[in-house]
Design a protein around this motif. Structure first.
Motif, PDB file in Angstrom:
ATOM      1  N   CYS A 111       3.910   8.302   5.768  1.00 33.69           N
ATOM      2  CA  CYS A 111       2.792   9.090   5.247  1.00 33.69           C
ATOM      3  C   CYS A 111       2.357   8.587   3.877  1.00 33.69           C
ATOM      4  O   CYS A 111       1.158   8.451   3.598  1.00 33.69           O
ATOM      5  CB  CYS A 111       3.174  10.564   5.174  1.00 33.69           C
ATOM      6  N   LYS A 112       3.320   8.292   3.032  1.00 36.92           N
ATOM      7  CA  LYS A 112       3.027   7.824   1.674  1.00 36.92           C
ATOM      8  C   LYS A 112       2.270   6.496   1.715  1.00 36.92           C
ATOM      9  O   LYS A 112       1.270   6.298   1.010  1.00 36.92           O
ATOM     10  CB  LYS A 112       4.331   7.664   0.902  1.00 36.92           C
ATOM     11  N   ARG A 113       2.728   5.577   2.555  1.00 39.09           N
ATOM     12  CA  ARG A 113       2.144   4.232   2.599  1.00 39.09           C
ATOM     13  C   ARG A 113       0.768   4.223   3.263  1.00 39.09           C
ATOM     14  O   ARG A 113       0.006   3.277   3.077  1.00 39.09           O
ATOM     15  CB  ARG A 113       3.085   3.285   3.336  1.00 39.09           C
ATOM     16  N   HIS A 114       0.462   5.273   4.017  1.00 41.10           N
ATOM     17  CA  HIS A 114      -0.824   5.291   4.717  1.00 41.10           C
ATOM     18  C   HIS A 114      -1.736   6.417   4.239  1.00 41.10           C
ATOM     19  O   HIS A 114      -2.675   6.820   4.917  1.00 41.10           O
ATOM     20  CB  HIS A 114      -0.589   5.362   6.226  1.00 41.10           C
ATOM     21  N   GLY A 115      -1.434   6.908   3.033  1.00 36.86           N
ATOM     22  CA  GLY A 115      -2.345   7.819   2.366  1.00 36.86           C
ATOM     23  C   GLY A 115      -2.532   9.158   3.029  1.00 36.86           C
ATOM     24  O   GLY A 115      -3.621   9.723   2.993  1.00 36.86           O
ATOM     25  N   ILE A 138       8.320   2.105  -2.915  1.00 37.55           N
ATOM     26  CA  ILE A 138       8.079   1.539  -1.584  1.00 37.55           C
ATOM     27  C   ILE A 138       6.824   2.141  -0.968  1.00 37.55           C
ATOM     28  O   ILE A 138       6.030   1.449  -0.329  1.00 37.55           O
ATOM     29  CB  ILE A 138       9.296   1.776  -0.676  1.00 37.55           C
ATOM     30  N   GLY A 139       6.642   3.437  -1.189  1.00 36.61           N
ATOM     31  CA  GLY A 139       5.494   4.118  -0.602  1.00 36.61           C
ATOM     32  C   GLY A 139       4.185   3.799  -1.284  1.00 36.61           C
ATOM     33  O   GLY A 139       3.119   3.843  -0.665  1.00 36.61           O
ATOM     34  N   SER A 140       4.239   3.461  -2.556  1.00 38.36           N
ATOM     35  CA  SER A 140       3.012   3.262  -3.327  1.00 38.36           C
ATOM     36  C   SER A 140       2.409   1.874  -3.176  1.00 38.36           C
ATOM     37  O   SER A 140       1.267   1.655  -3.571  1.00 38.36           O
ATOM     38  CB  SER A 140       3.280   3.540  -4.812  1.00 38.36           C
ATOM     39  N   PHE A 141       3.180   0.926  -2.622  1.00 39.74           N
ATOM     40  CA  PHE A 141       2.690  -0.449  -2.532  1.00 39.74           C
ATOM     41  C   PHE A 141       2.771  -0.961  -1.098  1.00 39.74           C
ATOM     42  O   PHE A 141       3.642  -1.750  -0.741  1.00 39.74           O
ATOM     43  CB  PHE A 141       3.471  -1.360  -3.481  1.00 39.74           C
ATOM     44  N   PRO A 142       1.826  -0.501  -0.262  1.00 37.14           N
ATOM     45  CA  PRO A 142       1.863  -0.881   1.151  1.00 37.14           C
ATOM     46  C   PRO A 142       1.588  -2.351   1.407  1.00 37.14           C
ATOM     47  O   PRO A 142       1.774  -2.809   2.521  1.00 37.14           O
ATOM     48  CB  PRO A 142       0.788   0.012   1.786  1.00 37.14           C
ATOM     49  N   TYR A 143       1.135  -3.098   0.403  1.00 35.10           N
ATOM     50  CA  TYR A 143       0.940  -4.535   0.600  1.00 35.10           C
ATOM     51  C   TYR A 143       2.281  -5.255   0.699  1.00 35.10           C
ATOM     52  O   TYR A 143       2.346  -6.405   1.146  1.00 35.10           O
ATOM     53  CB  TYR A 143       0.084  -5.137  -0.529  1.00 35.10           C
ATOM     54  N   GLN A 192      -6.550  10.684   0.528  1.00 33.06           N
ATOM     55  CA  GLN A 192      -5.390  11.545   0.727  1.00 33.06           C
ATOM     56  C   GLN A 192      -5.702  12.632   1.761  1.00 33.06           C
ATOM     57  O   GLN A 192      -6.678  13.354   1.651  1.00 33.06           O
ATOM     58  CB  GLN A 192      -5.018  12.187  -0.598  1.00 33.06           C
ATOM     59  N   GLY A 193      -4.864  12.711   2.790  1.00 30.32           N
ATOM     60  CA  GLY A 193      -5.027  13.725   3.814  1.00 30.32           C
ATOM     61  C   GLY A 193      -5.733  13.216   5.055  1.00 30.32           C
ATOM     62  O   GLY A 193      -5.668  13.847   6.097  1.00 30.32           O
ATOM     63  N   ASP A 194      -6.422  12.071   4.971  1.00 28.81           N
ATOM     64  CA  ASP A 194      -7.108  11.529   6.138  1.00 28.81           C
ATOM     65  C   ASP A 194      -6.148  10.695   6.977  1.00 28.81           C
ATOM     66  O   ASP A 194      -5.163  10.160   6.487  1.00 28.81           O
ATOM     67  CB  ASP A 194      -8.286  10.650   5.706  1.00 28.81           C
ATOM     68  N   LEU A 195      -6.471  10.550   8.240  1.00 28.20           N
ATOM     69  CA  LEU A 195      -5.659   9.761   9.141  1.00 28.20           C
ATOM     70  C   LEU A 195      -6.533   8.710   9.807  1.00 28.20           C
ATOM     71  O   LEU A 195      -7.609   9.035  10.321  1.00 28.20           O
ATOM     72  CB  LEU A 195      -5.039  10.667  10.213  1.00 28.20           C
ATOM     73  N   ASP A 196      -6.107   7.469   9.728  1.00 27.26           N
ATOM     74  CA  ASP A 196      -6.857   6.392  10.366  1.00 27.26           C
ATOM     75  C   ASP A 196      -6.751   6.563  11.879  1.00 27.26           C
ATOM     76  O   ASP A 196      -5.707   6.311  12.475  1.00 27.26           O
ATOM     77  CB  ASP A 196      -6.277   5.039   9.922  1.00 27.26           C
ATOM     78  N   LYS A 197      -7.839   6.994  12.498  1.00 23.80           N
ATOM     79  CA  LYS A 197      -7.826   7.310  13.927  1.00 23.80           C
ATOM     80  C   LYS A 197      -7.464   6.100  14.775  1.00 23.80           C
ATOM     81  O   LYS A 197      -6.696   6.195  15.739  1.00 23.80           O
ATOM     82  CB  LYS A 197      -9.206   7.848  14.337  1.00 23.80           C
ATOM     83  N   LYS A 198      -7.988   4.921  14.425  1.00 19.53           N
ATOM     84  CA  LYS A 198      -7.731   3.725  15.212  1.00 19.53           C
ATOM     85  C   LYS A 198      -6.251   3.347  15.165  1.00 19.53           C
ATOM     86  O   LYS A 198      -5.658   2.963  16.178  1.00 19.53           O
ATOM     87  CB  LYS A 198      -8.587   2.564  14.701  1.00 19.53           C
ATOM     88  N   LYS A 199      -5.644   3.457  13.974  1.00 17.89           N
ATOM     89  CA  LYS A 199      -4.227   3.114  13.847  1.00 17.89           C
ATOM     90  C   LYS A 199      -3.358   4.087  14.649  1.00 17.89           C
ATOM     91  O   LYS A 199      -2.348   3.697  15.255  1.00 17.89           O
ATOM     92  CB  LYS A 199      -3.808   3.100  12.374  1.00 17.89           C
ATOM     93  N   GLU A 213      -7.047   0.473  -2.542  1.00 12.95           N
ATOM     94  CA  GLU A 213      -8.303   0.916  -1.941  1.00 12.95           C
ATOM     95  C   GLU A 213      -8.543   0.258  -0.586  1.00 12.95           C
ATOM     96  O   GLU A 213      -9.134   0.848   0.312  1.00 12.95           O
ATOM     97  CB  GLU A 213      -9.476   0.622  -2.881  1.00 12.95           C
ATOM     98  N   SER A 214      -8.065  -0.969  -0.427  1.00  8.98           N
ATOM     99  CA  SER A 214      -8.287  -1.667   0.841  1.00  8.98           C
ATOM    100  C   SER A 214      -7.299  -1.245   1.913  1.00  8.98           C
ATOM    101  O   SER A 214      -7.563  -1.404   3.106  1.00  8.98           O
ATOM    102  CB  SER A 214      -8.176  -3.189   0.632  1.00  8.98           C
ATOM    103  N   LEU A 215      -6.156  -0.693   1.490  1.00 10.69           N
ATOM    104  CA  LEU A 215      -5.107  -0.377   2.458  1.00 10.69           C
ATOM    105  C   LEU A 215      -4.906   1.107   2.706  1.00 10.69           C
ATOM    106  O   LEU A 215      -4.320   1.504   3.705  1.00 10.69           O
ATOM    107  CB  LEU A 215      -3.779  -0.995   2.000  1.00 10.69           C
ATOM    108  N   GLN A 216      -5.340   1.940   1.784  1.00 14.36           N
ATOM    109  CA  GLN A 216      -5.075   3.365   1.930  1.00 14.36           C
ATOM    110  C   GLN A 216      -6.342   4.170   2.179  1.00 14.36           C
ATOM    111  O   GLN A 216      -7.412   3.847   1.671  1.00 14.36           O
ATOM    112  CB  GLN A 216      -4.365   3.902   0.683  1.00 14.36           C
TER     113      GLN A 216
END
Length: 416
Positions: free
Chosen positions: A330-334, A125-130, A214-221, A208-211
């Protein structure tokens, strides 16, 4: 149907049923509602006649009401009580369905009580955020080891088609019932296709398009997630100071004023329902993890807008569900995941606590919705589950609507 027809065709059936329920009802209204529920609403005018017939018979343990005591009970009164009864039954049916769904899922998850199997499911579930979280769980349950699933139409865009006897996997369809998807293993290249995409290329394209790295956080999200907290009645206290190892907490809290957008550019000031406190000392990634954990408590019904929905779980079971939500987010959002050892500590003998996989997936889905864009107050759980809050919002909207009305000369005629 006149009285003669009713007496001939319906009355025998009504009297037979009435003779059974008269011993179980304490007053005429209860008797009439039960009788109408059995016969139908057209029988309402004849309830008193059936009651009078039974009164003439010998029922030693029944205390009948006399005609003068029934004088104010008109057919309209019976009809109103019957409709109230139907509304209550509908409400009970919804609660029963909710409880049965949870019980069923807790039973089903026993096949995943083995910590290794449960971990495999979470990894998928965590590895396939699509894939939506719940759909990913359904796919993994139907075909453990599935790698990449799409609809037949989507596969055609990549030069592939389902094999003749390929396994169909059932998932939930947005705004519809269900749809079929196929794992990569159950597809084959379309003959003469100009381009055929292979599994590794597909996975790379999507991840690559969704994650993020590793360790970064999408600030906008993260900012979008935080901006949506008020419509869920949540005040975020991000100035909380504690030891570095302490993340935060959620608790009922009604003392903070929140601004909630209810119409175009109009904001209504409301009292908060909960507070989530996040340790100020933690990194942004850990703050995100903490926020998801505490939202997991709310969306898994450990904390509730409607107290009737609060589930009776042990602290261990609540923490396991909330931490599973945080782990998946965390897993789904890298994001580097601090939950691995924490979750493992709940299965020292290789068996996880009983949990509701459905509510875990719903929680992840709800949080991801909060990260994708502005959530309208009508779509929030607070509005849907708190009748008083919903009523106050709707009342303010009506007042606002009236205040915008004008007379023939363009003058405002609404309330101030």
């Amino acid at each position: 149907m006149d009285f003669g027809e009713v007496f001939e065709k319906k009355m025998p059936k009504a009297i037979e049923y009435a003779s059974h329920i008269i011993m179980e009802t304490s007053n005429f209204i209860d008797f009439a509602v039960a009788l109408v529920d059995y016969m139908d609403e057209d029988f309402i005018p004849y309830c008193k006649s059936v009651y009078a017939m039974l009164r003439s018979l010998d029922y030693p343990t029944v205390t009948f009401e006399k005609d003068d005591e029934l004088g104010d009970i008109t057919p309209d009164v019976i009809r109103k009580e019957y409709h109230n009864f139907l509304s209550q039954q509908e409400k009970l049916a919804r609660e029963k369905e909710f409880k049965e769904n949870i019980d069923e899922l807790q039973f089903l998850v026993k096949s995943y009580r083995d910590s290794n199997e449960f971990k495999k499911m979470l990894d998928f579930i965590g590895s396939f955020p699509y894939l939506a979280p719940y759909n990913a769980m359904l796919v993994q349950m139907q075909k453990p080891g599935a790698t990449f699933v799409l609809t037949g139409k989507k596969w055609a865009e990549y030069g592939r088609q389902p094999k003749l006897n390929g396994q169909k996997l059932i998932v939930l369809k947005p705004f519809g019932p269900v749809q079929c998807v196929f794992d990569f293993e159950d597809t084959e290249p379309i003959p003469n296709a100009t381009e055929v995409m292979e599994e590794a290329d597909l996975i790379k394209k999507y991840t690559e398009s969704l994650q993020q790295a590793q360790g970064d956080l999408d600030k906008k999200k993260m900012e979008t997630l935080v901006s949506n907290l008020p419509v869920y009645g949540i005040y975020l206290d991000d100035n909380f100071l504690a030891a570095n190892s302490y993340g935060g907490y959620i608790m009922p809290y009604h003392d903070q004023k929140l601004k909630v957008k209810i119409d175009k550019d109009y904001y209504m000031e409301v009292s908060s329902n909960f507070v989530i406190s996040v340790n100020k000392k933690q990194s942004n990634a850990v703050k995100f993890h903490t926020l998801c954990h505490e939202l997991g408590h709310l969306f898994c019904n450990h904390q509730c807008y409607d107290k009737r929905k609060k589930r009776k779980l042990t602290l261990k079971e609540e923490e396991f569900e909330a931490e599973t939500v945080a782990w998946l987010m965390c897993k789904r959002h890298g994001i580097s995941n601090p939950s691995e050892e924490y979750l493992a500590s709940y299965a020292p003998k290789g068996e996880i606590p009983i949990c509701s996989t459905e509510l875990i997936m719903r929680a992840v889905t709800e949080i991801e919705r909060m990260m994708d864009g502005a959530v309208s107050v009508n779509d929030s759980m607070w509005y849907k589950e708190d009748a008083a809050f919903k009523a106050s919002i709707n009342a303010q909207r009506q007042k606002l609507k009236r205040s915008r009305q004008t007379d023939l000369f363009g003058n405002r005629i609404g309330l101030d």
